[in-house]
Design a protein around this motif. Sequence first.
Motif, PDB file in Angstrom:
ATOM      1  N   GLY A 183      -3.912  10.708  33.931  1.00  0.00           N
ATOM      2  CA  GLY A 183      -3.750  11.041  32.775  1.00  0.00           C
ATOM      3  C   GLY A 183      -2.429  11.741  32.334  1.00  0.00           C
ATOM      4  O   GLY A 183      -1.639  11.365  32.795  1.00  0.00           O
ATOM      5  N   ILE A 184      -2.913  13.021  31.709  1.00  0.00           N
ATOM      6  CA  ILE A 184      -1.740  13.646  31.228  1.00  0.00           C
ATOM      7  C   ILE A 184      -1.899  15.131  31.989  1.00  0.00           C
ATOM      8  O   ILE A 184      -2.820  15.574  32.098  1.00  0.00           O
ATOM      9  CB  ILE A 184      -1.635  13.901  29.631  1.00  0.00           C
ATOM     10  CG1 ILE A 184      -1.307  12.489  29.173  1.00  0.00           C
ATOM     11  CG2 ILE A 184      -0.462  14.737  29.466  1.00  0.00           C
ATOM     12  CD1 ILE A 184       0.375  11.825  29.635  1.00  0.00           C
ATOM     13  N   GLY A 185      -0.756  15.974  32.122  1.00  0.00           N
ATOM     14  CA  GLY A 185      -0.750  17.080  32.885  1.00  0.00           C
ATOM     15  C   GLY A 185      -0.029  17.050  33.978  1.00  0.00           C
ATOM     16  O   GLY A 185       0.693  15.980  34.229  1.00  0.00           O
ATOM     17  N   HIS A 198      -3.715  11.219  27.705  1.00  0.00           N
ATOM     18  CA  HIS A 198      -4.547  12.292  28.030  1.00  0.00           C
ATOM     19  C   HIS A 198      -6.218  11.852  28.081  1.00  0.00           C
ATOM     20  O   HIS A 198      -6.696  11.653  26.972  1.00  0.00           O
ATOM     21  CB  HIS A 198      -4.269  13.480  27.102  1.00  0.00           C
ATOM     22  CG  HIS A 198      -4.605  15.040  27.618  1.00  0.00           C
ATOM     23  ND1 HIS A 198      -4.417  15.899  26.960  1.00  0.00           N
ATOM     24  CD2 HIS A 198      -4.883  15.276  29.032  1.00  0.00           C
ATOM     25  CE1 HIS A 198      -4.880  17.086  27.718  1.00  0.00           C
ATOM     26  NE2 HIS A 198      -5.045  16.445  29.006  1.00  0.00           N
ATOM     27  N   ASP A 251      -7.852  17.223  32.000  1.00  0.00           N
ATOM     28  CA  ASP A 251      -7.986  15.699  31.826  1.00  0.00           C
ATOM     29  C   ASP A 251      -9.549  15.211  31.912  1.00  0.00           C
ATOM     30  O   ASP A 251     -10.313  14.626  31.323  1.00  0.00           O
ATOM     31  CB  ASP A 251      -7.176  14.718  32.752  1.00  0.00           C
ATOM     32  CG  ASP A 251      -6.194  13.973  32.214  1.00  0.00           C
ATOM     33  OD1 ASP A 251      -6.099  13.550  30.969  1.00  0.00           O
ATOM     34  OD2 ASP A 251      -5.513  12.942  32.936  1.00  0.00           O
ATOM     35  N   TYR A 303      -3.767  25.078  31.535  1.00  0.00           N
ATOM     36  CA  TYR A 303      -3.141  23.817  31.141  1.00  0.00           C
ATOM     37  C   TYR A 303      -1.477  24.130  31.585  1.00  0.00           C
ATOM     38  O   TYR A 303      -0.753  25.119  30.776  1.00  0.00           O
ATOM     39  CB  TYR A 303      -2.779  23.852  29.736  1.00  0.00           C
ATOM     40  CG  TYR A 303      -4.306  23.068  29.263  1.00  0.00           C
ATOM     41  CD1 TYR A 303      -4.529  21.882  29.357  1.00  0.00           C
ATOM     42  CD2 TYR A 303      -5.443  23.700  28.675  1.00  0.00           C
ATOM     43  CE1 TYR A 303      -5.586  21.261  29.025  1.00  0.00           C
ATOM     44  CE2 TYR A 303      -6.505  23.177  28.113  1.00  0.00           C
ATOM     45  CZ  TYR A 303      -6.571  21.916  28.383  1.00  0.00           C
ATOM     46  OH  TYR A 303      -7.908  21.102  28.027  1.00  0.00           O
TER      47      TYR A 303
END
Length: 300
Positions: free
Chosen positions: A53-55, A73, A100, A129
Amino acid sequence: MITTDVKYKVSDLKSDVKPIWCPGCGDFGVLSAVFRAIIDLQLDPSHLAIISGIGCSGRFPAFVNAYGFHGIHGRALPLATGTKLANPELTVLVAGGDGDAFSIGAGHLPHAARRNIDLTYVVMDNSIYGLTKGQPSATSPSDVLVQSTVKHKGRRKGTVGLLNLAQTLEPVNPIAMAIGYNIGFVARAFSARPKELNEILKAAVLHRGFSLVQVISPCTTFFDTYDLWREIAEPLPEDHDPSDRLLAFERALETDRGYMGIFYRQERPSFEDQVAKLVSQPSDAFAPTAIAPLLDAFRR
Ligand code: SF4
């Protein structure tokens, strides 16, 4: 899971893209452990897909010489589900972070658990985050003090609710949540303990069904928890029985102890196995004779 007779080295598995994580980031340890697990299990990289996903953890697929998809995300699990169903022969790893998995994408967890699709979800949990510069996440302790937390009367107030300054937000308990959802394999490992992490990752990949590994993977830039976890990390007691769901849940609730290991394991048919069985043994309900009267009803 497809294995290969070809002996791969870590250098074969590294892509041309160099990791751009900050020095000391726990995600480096996770990447090394994943390489090691691929080699130990002799996984064929041409039958391996890594979905993210995102991160900061979302960059994972770019660093591995295998198939990969860097999604949006919180949506790594639906993408991985589609990937696995389209080609059940693939080994599918899902790489994500606490944002996520336990915030924006958390709604997908119980359904992946119900379906029991053969995916291994590696959640790099840094309790912050990182990519967006250090806001508290779902697993941040309520007294987390980082630059983005609210200041009140000159003092930072942890994960204080914006509307009610007297209220802080309790962190979620990912292991208890996963056991509650009846995910068939639930484990915790620490990026700074590569040997144990490697063993747990291999067991998770070998588990036929959905598995979730919460990897404590500290963020050296915005919330460095290495010292804390080095102090509290300990293996699950020797008498721990991962088939005992209630015991696993009790141990998950002992949040002052940083238990590491396989909390819960339950074998049951995977979604792909059930689909394959259904297709190979069509029931009467799907027979043309059963459908014909329905079609006739619409023709009238
Ligand atoms: Fe790792 Fe934190 Fe840097 Fe992201 S911001 S790469 S989580 S150390």
